[in-house]
Scaffold this active site. Structure first.
Site, PDB file in Angstrom:
ATOM      1  N   GLY A  79     -22.275 -13.712  35.745  1.00  0.00           N
ATOM      2  CA  GLY A  79     -21.977 -14.789  36.621  1.00  0.00           C
ATOM      3  C   GLY A  79     -23.066 -16.060  36.153  1.00  0.00           C
ATOM      4  N   HIS A  80     -24.248 -15.617  35.989  1.00  0.00           N
ATOM      5  CA  HIS A  80     -25.199 -16.794  35.921  1.00  0.00           C
ATOM      6  C   HIS A  80     -24.844 -17.506  34.974  1.00  0.00           C
ATOM      7  CE1 HIS A  80     -29.432 -18.152  34.584  1.00  0.00           C
ATOM      8  NE2 HIS A  80     -28.833 -17.823  33.492  1.00  0.00           N
ATOM      9  N   GLN A 140     -16.606  -3.549  40.850  1.00  0.00           N
ATOM     10  CA  GLN A 140     -15.333  -4.035  41.387  1.00  0.00           C
ATOM     11  C   GLN A 140     -14.499  -2.809  41.854  1.00  0.00           C
ATOM     12  OE1 GLN A 140     -13.849  -5.611  37.635  1.00  0.00           O
ATOM     13  NE2 GLN A 140     -15.488  -6.868  37.259  1.00  0.00           N
ATOM     14  N   HIS A 161     -13.747  -8.687  31.481  1.00  0.00           N
ATOM     15  CA  HIS A 161     -13.602  -7.233  30.899  1.00  0.00           C
ATOM     16  C   HIS A 161     -12.620  -6.641  31.359  1.00  0.00           C
ATOM     17  CE1 HIS A 161     -14.888  -3.849  28.807  1.00  0.00           C
ATOM     18  NE2 HIS A 161     -15.829  -3.177  29.365  1.00  0.00           N
TER      19      HIS A 161
HETATM   20  N1  LIG Z   1     -23.348  -8.308  30.447  1.00  0.00           N
HETATM   21  C1  LIG Z   1     -22.381  -8.326  29.481  1.00  0.00           C
HETATM   22  O1  LIG Z   1     -22.897  -8.329  28.099  1.00  0.00           O
HETATM   23  C2  LIG Z   1     -21.071  -8.893  29.520  1.00  0.00           C
HETATM   24  C3  LIG Z   1     -20.142  -9.106  28.708  1.00  0.00           C
HETATM   25  C4  LIG Z   1     -18.796  -9.642  28.782  1.00  0.00           C
HETATM   26  C5  LIG Z   1     -18.382  -9.356  29.916  1.00  0.00           C
HETATM   27  N2  LIG Z   1     -19.143  -8.579  30.891  1.00  0.00           N
HETATM   28  C6  LIG Z   1     -18.313  -8.247  32.169  1.00  0.00           C
HETATM   29  O2  LIG Z   1     -18.592  -9.184  33.112  1.00  0.00           O
HETATM   30  C7  LIG Z   1     -18.525  -8.477  34.359  1.00  0.00           C
HETATM   31  C8  LIG Z   1     -19.881  -8.643  35.153  1.00  0.00           C
HETATM   32  O3  LIG Z   1     -20.810  -7.894  34.433  1.00  0.00           O
HETATM   33  P1  LIG Z   1     -22.489  -8.270  34.488  1.00  0.00           P
HETATM   34  O4  LIG Z   1     -23.023  -7.744  33.244  1.00  0.00           O
HETATM   35  O5  LIG Z   1     -22.784 -10.053  34.850  1.00  0.00           O
HETATM   36  O6  LIG Z   1     -22.736  -7.465  35.713  1.00  0.00           O
HETATM   37  P2  LIG Z   1     -24.206  -7.404  36.442  1.00  0.00           P
HETATM   38  O7  LIG Z   1     -25.360  -8.294  35.792  1.00  0.00           O
HETATM   39  O8  LIG Z   1     -24.528  -5.908  36.657  1.00  0.00           O
HETATM   40  O9  LIG Z   1     -24.109  -8.095  37.764  1.00  0.00           O
HETATM   41  C9  LIG Z   1     -23.775  -7.396  38.883  1.00  0.00           C
HETATM   42  C10 LIG Z   1     -23.303  -7.951  40.008  1.00  0.00           C
HETATM   43  O10 LIG Z   1     -22.477  -7.361  40.794  1.00  0.00           O
HETATM   44  C11 LIG Z   1     -23.197  -7.247  42.176  1.00  0.00           C
HETATM   45  N3  LIG Z   1     -22.866  -6.110  42.738  1.00  0.00           N
HETATM   46  C12 LIG Z   1     -23.416  -4.943  42.327  1.00  0.00           C
HETATM   47  N4  LIG Z   1     -22.886  -3.720  43.004  1.00  0.00           N
HETATM   48  C13 LIG Z   1     -22.331  -4.283  44.164  1.00  0.00           C
HETATM   49  C14 LIG Z   1     -21.467  -4.046  45.389  1.00  0.00           C
HETATM   50  N5  LIG Z   1     -21.642  -2.594  45.872  1.00  0.00           N
HETATM   51  N6  LIG Z   1     -21.092  -4.914  46.225  1.00  0.00           N
HETATM   52  C15 LIG Z   1     -21.222  -6.129  45.851  1.00  0.00           C
HETATM   53  N7  LIG Z   1     -21.769  -6.825  44.921  1.00  0.00           N
HETATM   54  C16 LIG Z   1     -22.336  -5.865  43.881  1.00  0.00           C
HETATM   55  C17 LIG Z   1     -24.597  -7.596  41.958  1.00  0.00           C
HETATM   56  O11 LIG Z   1     -24.976  -8.165  43.113  1.00  0.00           O
HETATM   57  P3  LIG Z   1     -26.366  -7.669  43.991  1.00  0.00           P
HETATM   58  O12 LIG Z   1     -27.521  -8.477  43.122  1.00  0.00           O
HETATM   59  O13 LIG Z   1     -26.117  -7.986  45.345  1.00  0.00           O
HETATM   60  O14 LIG Z   1     -26.498  -6.235  43.468  1.00  0.00           O
HETATM   61  C18 LIG Z   1     -24.427  -8.783  40.850  1.00  0.00           C
HETATM   62  O15 LIG Z   1     -24.102  -9.954  41.268  1.00  0.00           O
HETATM   63  C19 LIG Z   1     -18.215  -6.991  34.124  1.00  0.00           C
HETATM   64  O16 LIG Z   1     -16.823  -7.081  34.087  1.00  0.00           O
HETATM   65  C20 LIG Z   1     -18.868  -7.152  32.911  1.00  0.00           C
HETATM   66  O17 LIG Z   1     -18.002  -5.682  32.171  1.00  0.00           O
HETATM   67  C21 LIG Z   1     -20.265  -8.329  30.785  1.00  0.00           C
END
Ligand SMILES: NC(=O)c1ccc[n+]([C@@H]2O[C@H](COP(=O)([O-])OP(=O)(O)OC[C@H]3O[C@@H](n4cnc5c(N)ncnc54)[C@H](OP(=O)(O)O)[C@@H]3O)[C@@H](O)[C@H]2O)c1
Length: 376
Positions: A79-80, A140, A161
């Site tokens: 998201g960032h 999700q 993803h």
């Molecule tokens: N990281 C990677 O390398 C990567 C690469 C490509 C694609 N992706 C995909 O991108 C997507 C996001 O991944 P990410 O790595 O950015 O995730 P992440 O860093 O773990 O971010 C988690 C987000 O989800 C929120 N969240 C967690 N539990 C929640 C709940 N119960 N209710 C509401 N909000 C909740 C968190 O908010 P709070 O701060 O409020 O907990 C945070 O904003 C996923 O589908 C992932 O597979 C990730």
């Protein structure tokens, strides 16, 4: 053009000017070599189209998205990176996260303004036309029953993803039937998505369409890939993206590298400075043969080709078992269970602490501190 030739051509480009090479040479390449092994695998026998950022100059991108509001749901790693890249390009984007949570605070630090560009999740979905579900995969699944009714006809649903959609039986994420459902999956962490964009480069991403009710889903995915900071994008399917991603990151990227490094260290106290500092970057830039060739004659083939197959044979059963557990959904269920815990951040930190405490990485820390560039 054959796949092998294509790879050689790429390498030639990389050798000429790696920092400024144009990806246009990648475009429309045809990959014709096929691999045949008994294990489940991806066979490289299709032509592959690569879309480039140059297809979407900024004025065209802004014009295309001018009536849209991107609602970035979740402000973690992706998201960032994706959110800031879109905002920097003048795209209309808002963020939706839990009020008062860690992401809410981080979003404010990054200049998103409560009530203007930062909203609670439900309100952001309501205001958005393109709903970018960038919650963690476990979240999700946990939030889907509340969020799904808000994703109404006319909106577009975007994922980074394929996980939630492909494993819908386990995640419960069954998409509304009257919206376009697309995927833009950057091949790297959100931090890299941001860094490469700021460097003027742009990460590669894969794009896919799960549902196309408007007939414009693919075009939207292409535009959004550029909007979130990709430099070029490959077409794939949700299924292929999720299998390759889960398998790849659990394989060499994380499990394999940690296991091999540790086994080597335990056998002979060998640190990995030479690999990480000197040799692996060469593989990334120019390929494996180049790295072998760059070693002094005492260290290069025939040793490597002779030993390679031994490591390959030892590792293959591990990879085959891993692939099977990705395909049958066991990895998904493990991930949902772990990341769905209330204590997921603390539990994950415990795992990181365990790795950090291993002798090899304590030695690594000491060695890194001795590097001249760190000492200076
Ligand atoms: N990281 C990677 O390398 C990567 C690469 C490509 C694609 N992706 C995909 O991108 C997507 C996001 O991944 P990410 O790595 O950015 O995730 P992440 O860093 O773990 O971010 C988690 C987000 O989800 C929120 N969240 C967690 N539990 C929640 C709940 N119960 N209710 C509401 N909000 C909740 C968190 O908010 P709070 O701060 O409020 O907990 C945070 O904003 C996923 O589908 C992932 O597979 C990730």
């Amino acid at each position: 053009m054959s796949f092998a030739r294509s790879a050689t051509a790429l390498k030639a480009i990389a050798r000429q000017a790696p920092a400024v090479r144009s990806y246009s040479a990648l475009a429309r390449r045809a990959a014709t070599a096929s691999v045949s092994r008994s294990a489940p695998q991806f066979v490289v026998n299709d032509s592959e189209v690569v879309y480039e950022r140059s297809d979407w100059p900024l004025p065209k991108l802004q014009e295309y998205l001018k009536d849209e509001t991107l609602a970035m749901i979740g402000y973690g790693s992706q998201g960032h990176g994706q959110g800031l890249n879109a905002r920097d390009q003048g795209i209309n984007i808002i963020v939706g996260v839990r009020e008062g949570g860690q992401s809410w605070k981080e979003a404010i630090e990054d200049g998103w303004v409560p009530g203007k560009t930062l909203f609670p999740i439900e309100e952001a979905i309501d205001r958005g036309t393109i709903i970018m579900n960038l919650l963690s995969d476990a979240a999700q699944s946990q939030t889907w029953d509340q969020l799904k009714p808000l994703i109404t006809k006319g909106k577009t649903l975007y994922f980074a993803h394929g996980f939630s959609v492909v494993f819908a039986k386990d995640t419960g994420v069954v998409c509304p039937e009257d919206v376009d459902v697309i995927l833009v999956a950057p091949k790297g962490s959100g931090r890299t998505v941001r860094t490469l964009f700021k460097e003027g480069r742009g990460i590669n991403a894969s794009i896919a369409v799960h549902q196309d009710v408007t007939g414009k889903a693919k075009e939207k995915a292409r535009a959004l890939a550029v909007a979130v900071g990709s430099g070029y994008a490959y077409e794939t399917t949700f299924e292929k993206e999720v299998y390759s991603d889960l398998y790849g990151e659990r394989g060499v990227l994380m499990g394999g590298i940690q296991g091999m490094f540790k086994a080597q260290y335990e056998a002979f106290n060998e640190t990995v400075e030479e690999a990480t500092q000197s040799l692996f970057p060469l593989i990334g830039a120019y390929g494996m043969d180049y790295m072998f060739a760059a070693c002094s004659s005492d260290h290069r083939p025939p040793w490597c080709p002779r030993l390679g197959p031994k490591f390959e044979a030892a590792n293959r059963p591990v990879f085959e078992a891993l692939y099977a557990s990705v395909k049958d959904g066991s990895e998904t269920r493990r991930s949902l269970e772990f990341n769905g815990r209330k204590t997921y951040r603390e539990d994950f930190q415990k795992e990181l602490d365990e790795i950090d405490a291993q002798e090899i990485w304590r030695a690594g820390k000491t060695v890194r501190a001795l590097r001249p560039d760190v000492k200076a």
